[in-house]
Scaffold this motif. Structure first.
Motif, PDB file in Angstrom:
ATOM      1  N   ASP A 126       0.835  -1.206   0.000  1.00  0.00           N
ATOM      2  CA  ASP A 126       0.000   0.000   0.000  1.00  0.00           C
ATOM      3  C   ASP A 126       0.868   1.254   0.000  1.00  0.00           C
ATOM      4  OD1 ASP A 126      -2.165  -1.711   0.077  1.00  0.00           O
ATOM      5  OD2 ASP A 126      -2.574  -1.386   2.216  1.00  0.00           O
ATOM      6  N   ALA A 181       2.285   2.057  -3.440  1.00  0.00           N
ATOM      7  CA  ALA A 181       1.304   2.249  -4.518  1.00  0.00           C
ATOM      8  C   ALA A 181       1.579   3.516  -5.323  1.00  0.00           C
ATOM      9  CB  ALA A 181      -0.109   2.278  -3.950  1.00  0.00           C
ATOM     10  N   ASP A 182       2.097   4.555  -4.674  1.00  0.00           N
ATOM     11  CA  ASP A 182       2.383   5.802  -5.386  1.00  0.00           C
ATOM     12  C   ASP A 182       3.822   6.275  -5.178  1.00  0.00           C
ATOM     13  OD1 ASP A 182       2.161   6.507  -2.727  1.00  0.00           O
ATOM     14  OD2 ASP A 182       0.867   8.241  -3.084  1.00  0.00           O
ATOM     15  N   LYS A 183       4.699   5.329  -4.837  1.00  0.00           N
ATOM     16  CA  LYS A 183       6.117   5.659  -4.613  1.00  0.00           C
ATOM     17  C   LYS A 183       6.994   4.615  -5.297  1.00  0.00           C
ATOM     18  CE  LYS A 183       5.114   7.535  -0.029  1.00  0.00           C
ATOM     19  NZ  LYS A 183       3.676   7.484  -0.232  1.00  0.00           N
ATOM     20  N   SER A 184       8.170   5.035  -5.703  1.00  0.00           N
ATOM     21  CA  SER A 184       9.125   4.095  -6.284  1.00  0.00           C
ATOM     22  C   SER A 184      10.115   3.576  -5.251  1.00  0.00           C
ATOM     23  CB  SER A 184       9.901   4.766  -7.419  1.00  0.00           C
ATOM     24  OG  SER A 184       9.033   5.082  -8.473  1.00  0.00           O
ATOM     25  N   TYR A 219      13.641   9.927  -4.077  1.00  0.00           N
ATOM     26  CA  TYR A 219      13.440   9.653  -5.497  1.00  0.00           C
ATOM     27  C   TYR A 219      14.526   8.789  -6.119  1.00  0.00           C
ATOM     28  CZ  TYR A 219      10.051  13.299  -4.803  1.00  0.00           C
ATOM     29  OH  TYR A 219       8.995  14.027  -4.323  1.00  0.00           O
ATOM     30  N   HIS A 249       2.803  -3.841  -6.276  1.00  0.00           N
ATOM     31  CA  HIS A 249       3.650  -2.669  -6.004  1.00  0.00           C
ATOM     32  C   HIS A 249       4.900  -3.104  -5.234  1.00  0.00           C
ATOM     33  CE1 HIS A 249       0.508  -0.112  -7.484  1.00  0.00           C
ATOM     34  NE2 HIS A 249      -0.328  -0.511  -6.549  1.00  0.00           N
TER      35      HIS A 249
END
Length: 75
Positions: free
Chosen positions: A17, A20-23, A28, A51
């Motif tokens: 979870d 889901a929106d992070k690498s 970064y 993910h």
């Protein structure tokens, strides 16, 4: 970052979870935070946790460079 027991399905779900929106775990670029979490996971996450599996395979590709990744490794 606290994901709980990353050897348990619940801990892997929390990791999935989160990713889901992070690498990466922090920032970064791959870092020692990714190495610490990678080492806490007992193996590749199941395919339904896509993910976490994507992240796992990506960090695994840095196997030879782990020690040179930026940051300070935390528990």
């Amino acid at each position: 970052m606290g994901f709980g027991d990353l050897k348990s399905p619940a801990g892997l779900q929390v990791l999935n979870d989160y990713l889901a929106d992070k690498s990466y775990i922090e920032g970064y670029v791959p870092s020692q935070a990714d190495v610490a979490v990678f080492e806490a996971v007992s193996g590749p996450p199941p395919a339904d946790l896509y993910h976490a599996l994507r992240w796992y395979n990506h960090i695994k590709s840095y196997e030879k460079e782990k020690a040179s990744l930026p940051g300070v490794k935390k528990a």
